[in-house]
Enzyme design. Sequence first.
Site, PDB file in Angstrom:
ATOM      1  N   ARG A  84     -48.517 -30.765 -43.512  1.00  0.00           N
ATOM      2  CA  ARG A  84     -47.468 -31.250 -42.611  1.00  0.00           C
ATOM      3  C   ARG A  84     -47.040 -32.670 -42.941  1.00  0.00           C
ATOM      4  O   ARG A  84     -45.847 -33.001 -42.956  1.00  0.00           O
ATOM      5  CB  ARG A  84     -47.984 -31.167 -41.179  1.00  0.00           C
ATOM      6  CG  ARG A  84     -47.090 -31.788 -40.113  1.00  0.00           C
ATOM      7  CD  ARG A  84     -47.739 -31.588 -38.743  1.00  0.00           C
ATOM      8  NE  ARG A  84     -47.082 -32.340 -37.689  1.00  0.00           N
ATOM      9  CZ  ARG A  84     -47.324 -33.632 -37.428  1.00  0.00           C
ATOM     10  NH1 ARG A  84     -48.172 -34.313 -38.188  1.00  0.00           N
ATOM     11  NH2 ARG A  84     -46.711 -34.242 -36.426  1.00  0.00           N
ATOM     12  N   TYR A 102     -38.753 -36.717 -36.217  1.00  0.00           N
ATOM     13  CA  TYR A 102     -39.288 -35.366 -36.351  1.00  0.00           C
ATOM     14  C   TYR A 102     -39.731 -34.872 -34.984  1.00  0.00           C
ATOM     15  O   TYR A 102     -40.083 -35.656 -34.100  1.00  0.00           O
ATOM     16  CB  TYR A 102     -40.445 -35.302 -37.360  1.00  0.00           C
ATOM     17  CG  TYR A 102     -41.811 -35.629 -36.794  1.00  0.00           C
ATOM     18  CD1 TYR A 102     -42.538 -34.684 -36.053  1.00  0.00           C
ATOM     19  CD2 TYR A 102     -42.393 -36.871 -36.991  1.00  0.00           C
ATOM     20  CE1 TYR A 102     -43.779 -34.982 -35.523  1.00  0.00           C
ATOM     21  CE2 TYR A 102     -43.633 -37.180 -36.479  1.00  0.00           C
ATOM     22  CZ  TYR A 102     -44.316 -36.227 -35.744  1.00  0.00           C
ATOM     23  OH  TYR A 102     -45.551 -36.520 -35.212  1.00  0.00           O
ATOM     24  N   TRP A 193     -51.662 -37.954 -40.890  1.00  0.00           N
ATOM     25  CA  TRP A 193     -50.470 -38.704 -41.319  1.00  0.00           C
ATOM     26  C   TRP A 193     -49.928 -39.578 -40.197  1.00  0.00           C
ATOM     27  O   TRP A 193     -49.603 -40.754 -40.406  1.00  0.00           O
ATOM     28  CB  TRP A 193     -49.411 -37.705 -41.775  1.00  0.00           C
ATOM     29  CG  TRP A 193     -48.134 -38.248 -42.319  1.00  0.00           C
ATOM     30  CD1 TRP A 193     -47.814 -38.483 -43.629  1.00  0.00           C
ATOM     31  CD2 TRP A 193     -46.942 -38.588 -41.566  1.00  0.00           C
ATOM     32  NE1 TRP A 193     -46.525 -38.944 -43.751  1.00  0.00           N
ATOM     33  CE2 TRP A 193     -45.969 -39.025 -42.505  1.00  0.00           C
ATOM     34  CE3 TRP A 193     -46.613 -38.567 -40.225  1.00  0.00           C
ATOM     35  CZ2 TRP A 193     -44.691 -39.427 -42.108  1.00  0.00           C
ATOM     36  CZ3 TRP A 193     -45.341 -38.985 -39.831  1.00  0.00           C
ATOM     37  CH2 TRP A 193     -44.401 -39.403 -40.767  1.00  0.00           C
ATOM     38  N   ASP A 194     -49.815 -39.034 -38.994  1.00  0.00           N
ATOM     39  CA  ASP A 194     -49.248 -39.770 -37.856  1.00  0.00           C
ATOM     40  C   ASP A 194     -50.045 -41.035 -37.549  1.00  0.00           C
ATOM     41  O   ASP A 194     -49.472 -42.099 -37.294  1.00  0.00           O
ATOM     42  CB  ASP A 194     -49.228 -38.884 -36.605  1.00  0.00           C
ATOM     43  CG  ASP A 194     -48.337 -37.672 -36.750  1.00  0.00           C
ATOM     44  OD1 ASP A 194     -47.279 -37.636 -36.124  1.00  0.00           O
ATOM     45  OD2 ASP A 194     -48.706 -36.757 -37.507  1.00  0.00           O
ATOM     46  N   THR A 195     -51.362 -40.891 -37.543  1.00  0.00           N
ATOM     47  CA  THR A 195     -52.216 -42.031 -37.230  1.00  0.00           C
ATOM     48  C   THR A 195     -52.070 -43.125 -38.274  1.00  0.00           C
ATOM     49  O   THR A 195     -51.950 -44.314 -37.940  1.00  0.00           O
ATOM     50  CB  THR A 195     -53.682 -41.585 -37.131  1.00  0.00           C
ATOM     51  OG1 THR A 195     -53.821 -40.642 -36.065  1.00  0.00           O
ATOM     52  CG2 THR A 195     -54.596 -42.770 -36.850  1.00  0.00           C
TER      53      THR A 195
END
Length: 256
Positions: A84, A102, A193-195
């Site tokens: 992702r 997103y 990825w978000d973190t």
Amino acid sequence: MHLKQEVCKMNKNFISIVIPVYNAAKVLEDCIRLVTAEISPSIKDYEIIIAEDASTDGSTELAKKLAKEDSHIIHIHSNKKQGRGKALTNAFKTARGNIVMYIDADLDISPKYIPLFIEYLKREYDIVFASKRHPEANAKSPILRKVLSITYNRFIRLLFKSKVYCHQGGMKGFKKESILKILPYVKNNKWFWDTEVLVIAQWKGYKLKEIPVTCDYGFKGTTVSSFKDAYEMFVEAIRFKKREPEIKAQLKNNLG
């Protein structure tokens, strides 16, 4: 392609919304319909990018069909599963908008927040993101997922001295120029990825806006495997911690 070239490709006042997709055929069409309904009345210059990651459930064919029917929809397909985070990175690099966002396909976070995100991003904020763990949020989710989320976010806040309440919410928006300067430091291709993005953004001194949201677990079509993904993210957090001195040194020396 170099960063300056990427930034030059941006269209002013153009909005790019990315939907990362992996085996989301059951929810994708409704997701596109609801996202379009929120953005199209007030914004004419936009694109919806379906970042489809080697799906095997018919998502590929459905995404092709949706893109053929609507010129605002772009389908990016990967033949090999990349994760992702990698799908988002690739989509943001090719997006035409000066504002990129997103939203996860299961709509765990309602697309009704899209106009609000855009308004903040048109101001001084570099990153705007949905928060289910903010004190003013009202988020309903299965008890196990909620416990894991609370534990994880508290762990990240302690480990990295992060000021963010919710690092993993399924909706984030960025000034494209800002996110492109962060991506070279982001190594995780999956859920962590978000973190990485939010923690590095704080180290870089970016202005973040955390939006408390009301949500009720979307379409419940998520591909998250709670225990497996939670374990992997805790492991990735330790790996990321080891990289912290190197990243901060690079940021200090203006290498990014």
